[in-house]
Design a protein around this motif. Sequence first.
Motif, PDB file in Angstrom:
ATOM      1  N   VAL A 109       0.526  -1.233   0.033  1.00  0.00           N
ATOM      2  CA  VAL A 109       0.301   0.051  -0.148  1.00  0.00           C
ATOM      3  C   VAL A 109       1.060   1.639   0.536  1.00  0.00           C
ATOM      4  O   VAL A 109       1.968   1.378   0.806  1.00  0.00           O
ATOM      5  N   ALA A 110       0.776   1.745  -0.771  1.00  0.00           N
ATOM      6  CA  ALA A 110       1.250   3.312  -0.983  1.00  0.00           C
ATOM      7  C   ALA A 110       0.226   4.098  -0.854  1.00  0.00           C
ATOM      8  O   ALA A 110      -0.369   4.903  -1.387  1.00  0.00           O
ATOM      9  N   ARG A 111       1.523   5.326   0.038  1.00  0.00           N
ATOM     10  CA  ARG A 111       0.957   7.156   0.222  1.00  0.00           C
ATOM     11  C   ARG A 111       1.902   7.912  -0.686  1.00  0.00           C
ATOM     12  O   ARG A 111       2.673   8.013  -0.402  1.00  0.00           O
ATOM     13  N   ALA A 112       0.589   9.110  -0.773  1.00  0.00           N
ATOM     14  CA  ALA A 112       1.478   9.876  -1.770  1.00  0.00           C
ATOM     15  C   ALA A 112       1.941  11.313  -0.546  1.00  0.00           C
ATOM     16  O   ALA A 112       0.898  11.245   0.322  1.00  0.00           O
ATOM     17  N   LEU A 113       2.114  11.638  -0.242  1.00  0.00           N
ATOM     18  CA  LEU A 113       2.714  12.256   1.345  1.00  0.00           C
ATOM     19  C   LEU A 113       4.230  13.726   1.448  1.00  0.00           C
ATOM     20  O   LEU A 113       5.230  13.360   0.906  1.00  0.00           O
ATOM     21  N   ALA A 114       3.092  14.764   0.805  1.00  0.00           N
ATOM     22  CA  ALA A 114       4.273  15.651   0.993  1.00  0.00           C
ATOM     23  C   ALA A 114       5.753  15.976  -0.169  1.00  0.00           C
ATOM     24  O   ALA A 114       4.845  15.670  -1.732  1.00  0.00           O
ATOM     25  N   ASN A 115       6.563  15.587  -0.168  1.00  0.00           N
ATOM     26  CA  ASN A 115       7.690  15.627  -1.475  1.00  0.00           C
ATOM     27  C   ASN A 115       7.998  14.153  -2.040  1.00  0.00           C
ATOM     28  O   ASN A 115       9.087  14.360  -2.141  1.00  0.00           O
ATOM     29  N   ARG A 116       7.329  13.145  -1.457  1.00  0.00           N
ATOM     30  CA  ARG A 116       7.424  11.249  -1.792  1.00  0.00           C
ATOM     31  C   ARG A 116       7.113  11.000  -2.232  1.00  0.00           C
ATOM     32  O   ARG A 116       5.025  11.283  -1.321  1.00  0.00           O
ATOM     33  N   ILE A 117       6.861   9.512  -2.261  1.00  0.00           N
ATOM     34  CA  ILE A 117       5.888   8.251  -2.322  1.00  0.00           C
ATOM     35  C   ILE A 117       6.191   7.419  -1.164  1.00  0.00           C
ATOM     36  O   ILE A 117       7.826   6.441  -1.948  1.00  0.00           O
ATOM     37  N   GLU A 118       5.543   6.932  -0.529  1.00  0.00           N
ATOM     38  CA  GLU A 118       6.483   5.586   0.298  1.00  0.00           C
ATOM     39  C   GLU A 118       5.194   4.784   0.279  1.00  0.00           C
ATOM     40  O   GLU A 118       4.400   4.066  -0.360  1.00  0.00           O
ATOM     41  N   GLY A 119       6.192   3.413   0.311  1.00  0.00           N
ATOM     42  CA  GLY A 119       5.918   2.104   0.163  1.00  0.00           C
ATOM     43  C   GLY A 119       5.982   1.065   1.453  1.00  0.00           C
ATOM     44  O   GLY A 119       6.263   1.491   2.535  1.00  0.00           O
ATOM     45  N   TYR A 120       4.172   0.593   1.797  1.00  0.00           N
ATOM     46  CA  TYR A 120       4.034  -0.197   2.666  1.00  0.00           C
ATOM     47  C   TYR A 120       3.542  -1.893   2.782  1.00  0.00           C
ATOM     48  O   TYR A 120       3.318  -1.985   2.016  1.00  0.00           O
ATOM     49  N   LYS A 121       4.802  -2.712   2.894  1.00  0.00           N
ATOM     50  CA  LYS A 121       4.431  -4.158   3.210  1.00  0.00           C
ATOM     51  C   LYS A 121       3.324  -4.448   3.785  1.00  0.00           C
ATOM     52  O   LYS A 121       2.672  -4.017   4.659  1.00  0.00           O
ATOM     53  N   ILE A 122       2.408  -5.233   2.590  1.00  0.00           N
ATOM     54  CA  ILE A 122       1.070  -5.700   2.981  1.00  0.00           C
ATOM     55  C   ILE A 122       1.702  -7.763   3.861  1.00  0.00           C
ATOM     56  O   ILE A 122       2.110  -8.212   2.994  1.00  0.00           O
ATOM     57  N   GLU A 123       1.004  -7.340   4.870  1.00  0.00           N
ATOM     58  CA  GLU A 123       1.749  -8.686   5.621  1.00  0.00           C
ATOM     59  C   GLU A 123       1.356  -8.674   6.762  1.00  0.00           C
ATOM     60  O   GLU A 123       0.642  -8.304   7.696  1.00  0.00           O
ATOM     61  N   PRO A 124       0.800  -9.941   7.306  1.00  0.00           N
ATOM     62  CA  PRO A 124       0.256 -10.868   8.974  1.00  0.00           C
ATOM     63  C   PRO A 124       1.331 -10.381   9.396  1.00  0.00           C
ATOM     64  O   PRO A 124       2.379 -10.308   9.157  1.00  0.00           O
ATOM     65  N   HIS A 125       0.821  -9.917  11.031  1.00  0.00           N
ATOM     66  CA  HIS A 125       1.118  -9.479  11.760  1.00  0.00           C
ATOM     67  C   HIS A 125       2.483  -8.471  11.310  1.00  0.00           C
ATOM     68  O   HIS A 125       4.075  -8.769  11.410  1.00  0.00           O
ATOM     69  N   PRO A 126       2.209  -7.402  11.222  1.00  0.00           N
ATOM     70  CA  PRO A 126       3.693  -6.452  10.308  1.00  0.00           C
ATOM     71  C   PRO A 126       4.177  -5.914  11.358  1.00  0.00           C
ATOM     72  O   PRO A 126       4.097  -5.458  12.602  1.00  0.00           O
ATOM     73  N   ASP A 127       5.926  -5.927  10.669  1.00  0.00           N
ATOM     74  CA  ASP A 127       6.363  -5.182  11.617  1.00  0.00           C
ATOM     75  C   ASP A 127       5.879  -3.438  11.606  1.00  0.00           C
ATOM     76  O   ASP A 127       5.310  -3.178  11.423  1.00  0.00           O
ATOM     77  N   TRP A 128       6.755  -3.300  13.230  1.00  0.00           N
ATOM     78  CA  TRP A 128       6.049  -1.909  13.430  1.00  0.00           C
ATOM     79  C   TRP A 128       5.867  -1.163  11.902  1.00  0.00           C
ATOM     80  O   TRP A 128       7.496  -0.766  11.988  1.00  0.00           O
ATOM     81  N   ASP A 129       5.260   0.017  11.389  1.00  0.00           N
ATOM     82  CA  ASP A 129       6.059   0.398  10.686  1.00  0.00           C
ATOM     83  C   ASP A 129       6.967   0.025   9.357  1.00  0.00           C
ATOM     84  O   ASP A 129       7.875   0.330   9.205  1.00  0.00           O
ATOM     85  N   ALA A 130       6.317  -1.022   8.763  1.00  0.00           N
ATOM     86  CA  ALA A 130       7.281  -1.987   7.891  1.00  0.00           C
ATOM     87  C   ALA A 130       7.480  -1.288   6.260  1.00  0.00           C
ATOM     88  O   ALA A 130       6.392  -1.510   5.443  1.00  0.00           O
ATOM     89  N   LYS A 131       7.950  -0.530   6.102  1.00  0.00           N
ATOM     90  CA  LYS A 131       8.588   0.293   4.915  1.00  0.00           C
ATOM     91  C   LYS A 131       9.408  -0.193   4.222  1.00  0.00           C
ATOM     92  O   LYS A 131      10.287  -0.552   4.673  1.00  0.00           O
ATOM     93  N   ALA A 132       8.480  -0.692   3.199  1.00  0.00           N
ATOM     94  CA  ALA A 132       9.378  -1.423   2.053  1.00  0.00           C
ATOM     95  C   ALA A 132      10.062  -0.096   1.468  1.00  0.00           C
ATOM     96  O   ALA A 132      11.270  -0.761   0.377  1.00  0.00           O
ATOM     97  N   TRP A 133       9.611   0.954   0.326  1.00  0.00           N
ATOM     98  CA  TRP A 133      10.329   1.713  -0.352  1.00  0.00           C
ATOM     99  C   TRP A 133       9.906   3.241   0.468  1.00  0.00           C
ATOM    100  O   TRP A 133       9.035   2.985   0.703  1.00  0.00           O
ATOM    101  N   THR A 134      11.133   3.951  -0.402  1.00  0.00           N
ATOM    102  CA  THR A 134      10.699   5.565  -0.475  1.00  0.00           C
ATOM    103  C   THR A 134      11.224   6.607  -0.751  1.00  0.00           C
ATOM    104  O   THR A 134      12.129   5.672  -1.994  1.00  0.00           O
TER     105      THR A 134
END
Length: 493
Positions: free
Chosen positions: A108-133
């Motif tokens: 799941v990806a978010r447009a945030l200010a001056n960047r786009i961030e992607g977060y992993k979709i997974e059961p029991h995710p790590d806290w703020d499991a960011k995949a890429w920026t």
Amino acid sequence: MHTQPTQSAPAVDPSRDRRRRRILGAVAAVVAAVVCLGAGLVWYHSIGRTKGQTDAKAVQQAPDAVRETLEKAPVSPEGEVVVKHNEGSLTGKQQRFAPATWATGKIVARALANRIEGYKIEPHPDWDAKAWTLQLGGHICAVSRDVTADGRTAVVVEPGRTDAPQNGVCDEVLMVDLDTGKKIWQAKMPAAEGATITGTNISLTRGVVAIAWDDGSVAYAMESGKRLWNTLGTNQCHDSAYVGGGALLALVKCGDSSEPTYRVEKLEPRTGKVLWRYAVSNGLRTIYLPSADPPVIAVEAGDYRVTDLITLDPENGERLATISMNGYDPKCGGNVEGYFDAVDKCYGMVVGRDRVFVMSKDTQDVITKPENQITAFDLKTGTVVTRFEGRPFQQVVPVRMNGEDLIIFRSTLDDVQPAAVVDWNLRTGKETPYLLFHLPEDDENELSDPEQSDILYEQGHVFFARRMLARDVVHPKNPVLSVIGVGTAGLKH
């Protein structure tokens, strides 16, 4: 470089009326808790568990077509968190805009200010499991609601160049792979000195990215970034916005800006050739294009709200029906604090192949009647086909089509009755539960409100994401919940 607009956090909570009703309803809910629990169990068991995979089966599509996925019921509707991201570093009264959310089966990806961030979709995710920026250099100016079948989308940004012509110009477009966070291509829009964060629009249709602003427009080949065609706003009329998907429509604005007239045109995406025109009546305040295929127009006639929907024949642009929105709430114009174009954004309605589904206004009878309902109108005749009733204190929101079915989000009433994502089959009237869950109590009102948050369902997961982030006044050092996603807690296959 242009500084992202900031302003004081809003003093009034847009959800206060519904929250007041829920507080009143909580008294009744306590009395009826046992009954509600029993009714919920009967509702669940009467439908039965439909075996299927949690991943959506893709409709046969070309990779560069705007995505259409077909969802199946998960092995269990019991929900568990699969994504949760908190946004930090919010200082003072600053607000951070997050105008878009996109999801694939992995990210799941978010447009945030001056960047786009992607977060992993997974059961029991790590806290703020960011995949890429993906850092964009400048701030995001325009976002597409669309995603291609192979998981790409496009945005318009400020250039972030040292030779930028002036602050606030939005003249760069780039294509992004949402699974990897990689930039596929980036191009400078021609003669786009007038493109700004308040009036730039971007849409995707098969193989083409189309962008319009106050005095120009341009289209690019999705695969290579090659410019296909462009126009300059030197004529009496100009393309002011586009809506994509299965076709490409242009909202053409003519005349003086104080009293403009409008028409809607269907374009051949790769050439810009006009295939048909529909002249919209004069004297309208604002026009939205919630759907290109089939073509639907939402108009504000003498009021600051949508008063009518106009449906058109996709073959020739002739008017089929006019549907009064008296008593309904399509929630068009969902831009963020006046920024980011909102021509194709109506968060209280969904358009299907031959039906349009619209939320009603909330009921004033908060004790005995459903909070609201979703009405299905026939696109050819404008007549009511059927209705989906909410429940007392539990609002229902149309989320997206699922083939001929409609996916609906129903908010929660209390700690006993869960929120739900359900699939509604119009042909049989059957309501199938996809996910049952509770949102975080402190965030539930805002996350459940389609005017404040994106609500997505994609490939077996539901996501809730605020479009504007501001620090908590009571706990200013705490990070702010940006997005949360829920998937099935059942067996994975």
